[in-house]
Design an enzyme around this catalytic site. Structure first.
Site: not given
Length: 189
Positions: A23, A28, A46-48, A59, A62, A72, A132, A170
């Site tokens: 299938r 997880e 928080q999820d981004n 990117r 940071h 993260k 992330y 950046d």
């Protein structure tokens, strides 16, 4: 899941166990109890989700200052990236060193980047999507960056700088030596 130490304290490559049959598959990608058994007790708030349309989208690098320094947990759900964590703790014995890990949707691997490290990635494929988790909310006032091509860091990016696409923020980021790093390290969450 398996956890691999990298060359920097607390920066871990995590490989969740993937189950599959005719299938498809199931995994997880985050389970607080499993993570705690491996000594990872970070609370994520928080999820981004970022989408990069072309190969070579850069990117980073940071980070956020206290009290908004973010840990993260980074994973790729489509495509692949070269993901980097750089030690920017001025008192650290590994200050200025970095580790890079290729993360991909195919491998389902993740990178845990503790608070106080600079983090960035470059896409290796078009239409790459990265999700992330972060341990603190975003704060524009506390947001900082270090140049991705800082000679002191000398990151060996797998995409030539001339082919990279960067935001103006950046592109104008200061070098590590020109950065104010006095508020980098976040207390344990």
């Amino acid at each position: 899941m398996s956890v691999r130490q990298t060359g920097l304290a607390g920066v871990l490559e995590i490989q969740p166990q993937k189950h599959g049959d005719e299938r498809g598959s199931f995994c997880e990608v985050f389970n607080a109890e499993d993570f705690a058994r491996h000594g990872i007790t970070t609370t994520f708030v928080q999820d981004n989700h970022s989408v990069s349309r072309q190969r070579g989208v850069m990117r980073g690098l940071h980070y956020q200052l206290r009290p908004f320094a973010q840990a993260k947990l980074v994973r790729v759900v489509r495509g692949s990236i070269f993901d980097v964590a750089a030690d920017i703790h001025p008192a650290s014995p590994t200050f200025g060193r970095w580790v890079g890990v290729e993360l991909s949707a195919e491998r389902w691997n993740q990178l845990l980047v503790p608070a106080g490290y600079a983090h960035g990635f470059v896409t290796l494929e078009p239409d790459t999507e990265v999700i992330y988790k972060v341990s603190r909310p975003y704060s524009r006032e506390h947001e900082r960056a270090v140049r991705f091509d800082d000679p002191r860091l000398a990151i060996d990016w797998p995409v030539d700088a001339s082919e990279m696409q960067l935001s103006e923020k950046d592109r104008l980021a200061p070098t590590l030596d020109a950065s104010d790093l006095t508020q980098v390290l976040e207390e344990e969450a």
